[in-house]
Write an enzyme that holds these catalytic residues in place. Structure first.
Site, short mmCIF file in Angstrom:
data_model
loop_
_atom_site.label_atom_id
_atom_site.label_comp_id
_atom_site.label_asym_id
_atom_site.label_seq_id
_atom_site.Cartn_x
_atom_site.Cartn_y
_atom_site.Cartn_z
N GLY A 110 0.80 -1.21 0.00
CA GLY A 110 0.00 0.00 0.00
C GLY A 110 0.83 1.26 0.00
O GLY A 110 0.31 2.35 0.24
N SER A 111 2.12 1.15 -0.30
CA SER A 111 3.02 2.31 -0.26
C SER A 111 2.89 3.18 -1.50
O SER A 111 3.29 4.34 -1.49
CB SER A 111 4.47 1.84 -0.13
OG SER A 111 4.87 1.11 -1.27
N GLY A 112 2.39 2.62 -2.60
CA GLY A 112 2.34 3.36 -3.86
C GLY A 112 3.61 3.25 -4.66
O GLY A 112 3.77 3.91 -5.68
N LEU A 113 4.54 2.40 -4.23
CA LEU A 113 5.80 2.19 -4.95
C LEU A 113 5.79 0.88 -5.73
O LEU A 113 6.84 0.44 -6.20
CB LEU A 113 6.98 2.20 -3.97
CG LEU A 113 7.16 3.47 -3.12
CD1 LEU A 113 8.36 3.33 -2.20
CD2 LEU A 113 7.32 4.70 -4.02
N GLY A 114 4.63 0.27 -5.85
CA GLY A 114 4.54 -0.99 -6.57
C GLY A 114 5.12 -2.16 -5.82
O GLY A 114 5.62 -3.12 -6.42
N SER A 116 3.91 -4.72 -4.01
CA SER A 116 3.36 -6.07 -4.18
C SER A 116 3.80 -6.68 -5.51
O SER A 116 4.26 -7.83 -5.57
CB SER A 116 1.83 -6.04 -4.09
OG SER A 116 1.41 -5.64 -2.82
N GLU A 148 -0.32 -12.29 -10.47
CA GLU A 148 -0.98 -11.34 -9.58
C GLU A 148 -2.39 -11.00 -10.04
O GLU A 148 -3.32 -10.96 -9.22
CB GLU A 148 -0.13 -10.07 -9.48
CG GLU A 148 -0.54 -9.14 -8.35
CD GLU A 148 0.42 -7.98 -8.18
OE1 GLU A 148 0.23 -7.20 -7.23
OE2 GLU A 148 1.36 -7.84 -9.01
N ASP A 160 4.00 -1.77 -12.93
CA ASP A 160 4.88 -2.14 -11.80
C ASP A 160 5.75 -3.34 -12.14
O ASP A 160 6.95 -3.38 -11.81
CB ASP A 160 4.05 -2.43 -10.56
CG ASP A 160 3.26 -1.24 -10.07
OD1 ASP A 160 3.53 -0.12 -10.54
OD2 ASP A 160 2.36 -1.43 -9.23
#
Length: 342
Positions: A110-114, A116, A148, A160
């Site tokens: 959930g960081s927004g940095l991809g 997962s 995914e 991502d």
């Protein structure tokens, strides 16, 4: 034998969201992104017990089970199990070997940095090395996407996986039928250094689920909502403009594009921004920021700011007094890699 791998996290510079179906299928998507020196890591080793061990170090979850008992059930190790099953059942002819798999990331989900998708990429790279599978960057990224989005049914786009696999500054094109074109950019050293010197990465302290935001964007496109679709087209064109500004070293233009892109992004779904983000953005602009945006789907996670390098200290001090945290980050030209020990 032990195999380790790592893959870099990414910052979305422009065009984020246009890589998500159905927009990318119907109109084509353009994204400009860059990877940074924050990583997802994985380790694979043989399991002497005859069982399969899955360990998520971030969630401190350790699961041990017989190979035949591995499923895609939700849980902290779901991504690891998903990669194991896809590789075993599709690439190893149904053979499920007893191995121990451990994984962790420099950034929270959930960081927004991809994070997962990057985790899936680094796991795929580790499996490819461990089992001597001949997979290039495109194959690793597409396999990670299939795991995914298709096997696990998790909402999201494609940028991502390709950013993590390729690394560096990339202009990416997304079309129907999973057709992706990655265009690596040759950024001059002085442009790279100047942009990096004026970059401030800030974690809001709030992790969020990107699925809800992405689902809203996709629903708006399917329902033909004009405002959302027009915003997506603006995002797509701003990715082209971002690429041109980077190649020319026009950093003033780059900041303009990032600002307008963030405004367009907020029009694509109502949940992308919120009062907390607006407050942080206002604080940053009052202390030297030239551009701001949330990295990733929105709603929280990491924000990125561009400023004159001479104003960076002032901006960092101001943000450090708020509820979040400032992170050091540097661009990296390298994508996913894996190596053997013993």
């Amino acid at each position: 034998m032990i195999v380790r791998s790592r893959a870099p996290l990414r910052l979305g510079l422009a065009g984020g969201g246009t890589d998500v179906s159905p927009f990318s299928d119907e109109h084509g998507g353009f994204v400009m992104n860059v990877t940074i020196d924050k990583y997802a890591y994985a380790t694979i080793a043989a399991s002497d017990s005859g069982l399969v061990e899955f360990e998520s170090l971030d969630s401190q979850c350790h699961e041990t089970m017989a190979p035949a008992e591995v499923t895609l059930a939700p849980g902290p190790t779901q991504l690891i199990r998903g990669v194991y099953l896809r590789v075993a059942d599709r690439l190893l002819g149904g053979r499920r070997p007893p191995v121990r798999i451990r994984a962790h990331s420099d950034a929270p989900p959930g960081s927004g940095l991809g994070s997962s998708s990057t985790m899936v990429v680094t796991l795929v790279a580790a499996f490819a090395e461990y089992f001597s599978l001949a997979l290039g960057e495109y194959e690793i990224a597409q396999l990670a996407f299939d795991i995914e989005r298709k096997d696990l049914g998790l909402s999201g786009g494609k940028q991502d996986q390709y950013a993590a696999a390729f690394g560096g500054f990339n202009f990416m094109e997304f079309y129907a039928n999973d057709r992706v074109i990655v265009n690596p950019l040759r950024i001059k050293d002085w442009i790279w250094n100047e942009l990096e010197a004026g970059l401030v990465l800030y974690f809001t302290g709030v992790s969020r689920s990107s699925a809800m935001i992405i689902d809203e964007q996709a629903r708006n496109v399917r329902e033909g909502k004009t405002q959302s679709i027009e915003a997506m087209h603006r995002l797509k064109q701003e990715a082209v403009q971002m690429k041109e500004a980077l190649l020319r070293g026009d950093l003033a233009r780059l900041a303009d594009v990032m600002r307008s892109g963030w405004e367009a992004k907020k029009q694509s779904a109502s949940s992308i921004s919120n009062p907390m983000i607006d407050e942080i953005e206002a604080l940053a602009f009052a202390n030297g920021a030239h551009a701001a945006k949330v990295s990733g789907a929105g709603g929280g996670g990491f924000m990125m700011f561009i400023c004159d390098p001479g104003d960076r200290v002032r901006l960092v001090r101001a943000l450090s007094r708020s509820q979040g945290s400032v992170y050091d980050a540097h661009f990296t030209p390298h994508g996913a890699s894996a190596w053997r020990l013993g």
